[in-house]
Motif scaffolding. Structure first.
Motif, PDB file in Angstrom:
ATOM      1  N   ALA A 135       7.308  14.105  -3.019  1.00  0.00           N
ATOM      2  CA  ALA A 135       6.640  13.034  -3.924  1.00  0.00           C
ATOM      3  C   ALA A 135       7.162  11.459  -3.410  1.00  0.00           C
ATOM      4  N   VAL A 136       7.097  11.474  -2.133  1.00  0.00           N
ATOM      5  CA  VAL A 136       7.808   9.987  -1.588  1.00  0.00           C
ATOM      6  C   VAL A 136       6.490   9.536  -0.456  1.00  0.00           C
ATOM      7  N   PRO A 137       5.678   8.542  -1.188  1.00  0.00           N
ATOM      8  CA  PRO A 137       4.870   7.957  -0.470  1.00  0.00           C
ATOM      9  C   PRO A 137       5.237   7.030   1.040  1.00  0.00           C
ATOM     10  N   ASP A 138       4.359   7.077   2.046  1.00  0.00           N
ATOM     11  CA  ASP A 138       4.673   5.974   3.144  1.00  0.00           C
ATOM     12  C   ASP A 138       4.007   4.687   2.320  1.00  0.00           C
ATOM     13  N   TYR A 139       4.726   3.679   2.831  1.00  0.00           N
ATOM     14  CA  TYR A 139       4.581   2.145   2.231  1.00  0.00           C
ATOM     15  C   TYR A 139       4.102   1.247   3.387  1.00  0.00           C
ATOM     16  N   VAL A 140       3.035   0.512   2.997  1.00  0.00           N
ATOM     17  CA  VAL A 140       2.887  -0.720   4.198  1.00  0.00           C
ATOM     18  C   VAL A 140       2.734  -2.008   3.378  1.00  0.00           C
ATOM     19  N   ARG A 141       3.516  -3.058   3.947  1.00  0.00           N
ATOM     20  CA  ARG A 141       3.493  -4.470   3.246  1.00  0.00           C
ATOM     21  C   ARG A 141       2.327  -5.228   3.872  1.00  0.00           C
ATOM     22  N   ILE A 142       1.593  -6.049   3.167  1.00  0.00           N
ATOM     23  CA  ILE A 142       0.489  -6.709   3.637  1.00  0.00           C
ATOM     24  C   ILE A 142       0.754  -8.036   2.903  1.00  0.00           C
ATOM     25  N   ASP A 143       0.465  -9.068   3.550  1.00  0.00           N
ATOM     26  CA  ASP A 143       0.584 -10.667   3.013  1.00  0.00           C
ATOM     27  C   ASP A 143      -0.483 -10.770   2.185  1.00  0.00           C
ATOM     28  N   VAL A 144      -0.407 -11.703   1.129  1.00  0.00           N
ATOM     29  CA  VAL A 144      -1.254 -12.227   0.082  1.00  0.00           C
ATOM     30  C   VAL A 144      -2.356 -13.285   0.975  1.00  0.00           C
ATOM     31  N   ARG A 145      -3.375 -12.906   1.050  1.00  0.00           N
ATOM     32  CA  ARG A 145      -4.425 -13.810   1.976  1.00  0.00           C
ATOM     33  C   ARG A 145      -5.676 -14.066   0.979  1.00  0.00           C
ATOM     34  N   ASP A 146      -6.120 -15.349   0.925  1.00  0.00           N
ATOM     35  CA  ASP A 146      -7.221 -15.723   0.052  1.00  0.00           C
ATOM     36  C   ASP A 146      -8.451 -14.899   0.760  1.00  0.00           C
ATOM     37  N   GLY A 147      -9.467 -14.309   0.063  1.00  0.00           N
ATOM     38  CA  GLY A 147     -10.518 -13.697   0.685  1.00  0.00           C
ATOM     39  C   GLY A 147     -10.473 -12.325   1.036  1.00  0.00           C
ATOM     40  N   ASP A 148      -9.155 -11.788   0.729  1.00  0.00           N
ATOM     41  CA  ASP A 148      -9.061 -10.336   1.055  1.00  0.00           C
ATOM     42  C   ASP A 148      -9.683  -9.354   0.106  1.00  0.00           C
ATOM     43  N   ARG A 149     -10.366  -8.295   0.798  1.00  0.00           N
ATOM     44  CA  ARG A 149     -10.589  -7.371  -0.183  1.00  0.00           C
ATOM     45  C   ARG A 149     -10.217  -6.016   0.079  1.00  0.00           C
ATOM     46  N   PHE A 150      -9.750  -5.241  -0.949  1.00  0.00           N
ATOM     47  CA  PHE A 150      -9.368  -3.961  -0.614  1.00  0.00           C
ATOM     48  C   PHE A 150     -10.425  -2.806  -1.242  1.00  0.00           C
ATOM     49  N   VAL A 151     -10.420  -1.649  -0.488  1.00  0.00           N
ATOM     50  CA  VAL A 151     -11.196  -0.561  -0.974  1.00  0.00           C
ATOM     51  C   VAL A 151     -10.235   0.647  -1.030  1.00  0.00           C
ATOM     52  N   ALA A 160       1.004  -1.041   0.020  1.00  0.00           N
ATOM     53  CA  ALA A 160       0.054   0.079   0.166  1.00  0.00           C
ATOM     54  C   ALA A 160       0.848   0.994   0.120  1.00  0.00           C
ATOM     55  N   LEU A 161       0.394   2.240  -0.709  1.00  0.00           N
ATOM     56  CA  LEU A 161       1.095   3.556  -0.726  1.00  0.00           C
ATOM     57  C   LEU A 161       0.245   4.592  -0.656  1.00  0.00           C
ATOM     58  N   ASN A 162       0.884   5.594   0.153  1.00  0.00           N
ATOM     59  CA  ASN A 162      -0.047   6.900   0.489  1.00  0.00           C
ATOM     60  C   ASN A 162       0.700   8.047   0.430  1.00  0.00           C
ATOM     61  N   ILE A 163       0.033   9.177  -0.134  1.00  0.00           N
ATOM     62  CA  ILE A 163       0.306  10.541  -0.009  1.00  0.00           C
ATOM     63  C   ILE A 163      -0.947  11.186   0.030  1.00  0.00           C
ATOM     64  N   GLY A 164      -1.454  11.936   1.390  1.00  0.00           N
ATOM     65  CA  GLY A 164      -2.438  12.698   1.320  1.00  0.00           C
ATOM     66  C   GLY A 164      -3.499  11.949   2.161  1.00  0.00           C
ATOM     67  N   ASP A 165      -4.730  12.103   1.999  1.00  0.00           N
ATOM     68  CA  ASP A 165      -5.776  11.897   2.876  1.00  0.00           C
ATOM     69  C   ASP A 165      -6.768  10.774   2.071  1.00  0.00           C
ATOM     70  N   SER A 166      -6.685  10.399   0.807  1.00  0.00           N
ATOM     71  CA  SER A 166      -7.437   9.407   0.268  1.00  0.00           C
ATOM     72  C   SER A 166      -6.793   7.895   1.020  1.00  0.00           C
ATOM     73  N   ARG A 167      -7.767   6.927   1.154  1.00  0.00           N
ATOM     74  CA  ARG A 167      -7.404   5.837   1.991  1.00  0.00           C
ATOM     75  C   ARG A 167      -7.285   4.376   1.352  1.00  0.00           C
ATOM     76  N   VAL A 168      -6.650   3.310   1.919  1.00  0.00           N
ATOM     77  CA  VAL A 168      -6.733   2.051   1.393  1.00  0.00           C
ATOM     78  C   VAL A 168      -7.188   1.454   2.795  1.00  0.00           C
ATOM     79  N   THR A 225      -2.476   5.650   6.470  1.00  0.00           N
ATOM     80  CA  THR A 225      -2.571   6.714   7.648  1.00  0.00           C
ATOM     81  C   THR A 225      -2.873   8.009   7.039  1.00  0.00           C
ATOM     82  N   ASP A 226      -3.776   8.837   7.318  1.00  0.00           N
ATOM     83  CA  ASP A 226      -4.126  10.010   6.439  1.00  0.00           C
ATOM     84  C   ASP A 226      -2.920  11.092   6.923  1.00  0.00           C
TER      85      ASP A 226
END
Length: 305
Positions: free
Chosen positions: A186-202, A127-135, A148-149
């Motif tokens: 232009a440097v985002p924050d990064y978060v690594r997340i394991d790949v899991r069956d059944g996961d859903r991202f918004v 996951a990558l983020n700059i600003g207040d849009s969300r994952v 994190t916003d």
């Protein structure tokens, strides 16, 4: 109302030898109060991104479109990594600054999303983020905010000066502290997340989270298993609740059928041997949901090499 979203899919070979089936849909709408839509989105495997532009006249529209254009070019070249993302965003900053209809002051865009990294032996979402849009991540029927916003109210919450409930309706709720623009990095924050069956991202702009609570988002995910139906239902609810801002939503489903089979096999073997420890397939801390554990264990993991 924007055009109805359609679900797309792709099967990806993971380093473990298993296949992941990804299905996704995205939708964007100018909402009921704005004259133009300054949001933009990218759904081009392996990268899924939402950009929420800001700036007078059409500055925000130019900023978000510039960021998405540079990221799309990067995907076409075949390399998606923190380094290539940051190079693309530096080019977007230059494009924004050089455009005749933008100014340095107040023009910029959020950039938030996820990409699938299959370069290591253990595949991971980043996951990558700059600003207040969300994952957000839905896992084990619970929802957790992964990013994190970068906003004034989030800083006040982190400092203990505001409660999360007070932050929801704070008059400075629109003030962000980091953006992609001529006067920003232009440097985002990064978060690594394991790949899991059944996961859903918004992945969404704040036009959704202004109108729907986290529970509201989870409600529509529970009602609609198919990404396009879930995205469309959330958009309709956001518009019905006021539609005060542009609304952009990407819903991404992850299926790893072989992972389920492996888990069932491991559980069966554990039951046969009577091994209580072996039967535990969930490594989440006791009392924590899978989504919360994924967010907690991943936050702060900087993927830049």
């Amino acid at each position: 109302m924007s055009d109805a979203p359609t679900t797309q899919s792709q099967t990806v070979a993971l380093p473990t030898g298993l296949d992941a089936v990804l299905t996704w849909a995205g939708v964007t709408d100018r909402g009921r109060k704005r004259d133009i839509n300054q949001d933009a989105l990218l759904t081009a495997y392996p990268l899924f991104v939402v950009a929420d532009g800001m700036g007078g006249h059409i500055g925000g529209e130019i900023a978000s479109a510039s960021a998405i254009d540079r990221l799309q070019r990067m995907v076409r070249k075949g390399e998606v990594s923190p380094q290539s993302i940051e190079r693309a965003l530096v080019k977007a900053v230059r494009d924004i600054g050089e455009h005749p209809d933008t100014t340095d002051e107040g023009t910029g865009t959020t950039v938030t999303g996820v990409y699938l990294d299959v370069t290591d032996k253990d595949a991971a979402w980043v996951a990558l983020n700059i600003g207040d849009s969300r994952v957000y991540l839905q896992r084990d029927d619970a929802l957790a905010q992964i990013t994190t916003d970068h906003s004034l109210v989030q800083e006040l919450v982190a400092a203990g000066r505001l409660s999360p409930e007070e932050a929801e309706n704070h008059p400075y709720g629109n003030v962000i502290t980091r953006a992609v623009g001529p006067s920003e990095g232009a440097v985002p924050d990064y978060v690594r997340i394991d790949v899991r069956d059944g996961d859903r991202f918004v992945i969404c702009s704040d036009g959704l989270t202004k109108e729907l609570t986290d529970y509201g988002i989870l409600h529509f995910l529970r009602l609609h298993a198919e990404p396009a139906a879930a995205a469309e239902a959330m958009l309709e609810a956001a518009l019905e609740n006021g539609g005060r801002d542009n609304v952009t939503i990407v819903v991404l489903n992850v299926a790893v059928p072989g992972q389920r089979a492996e888990s069932e096999s491991d559980e069966g073997a554990a039951a046969e041997t009577g091994s209580e420890d072996g039967a535990r397939s969930d490594a989440s801390p006791e009392g924590a949901s899978g989504a919360e554990a994924a967010a907690d264990s991943s936050t702060g993991d900087d993927s830049r090499g």
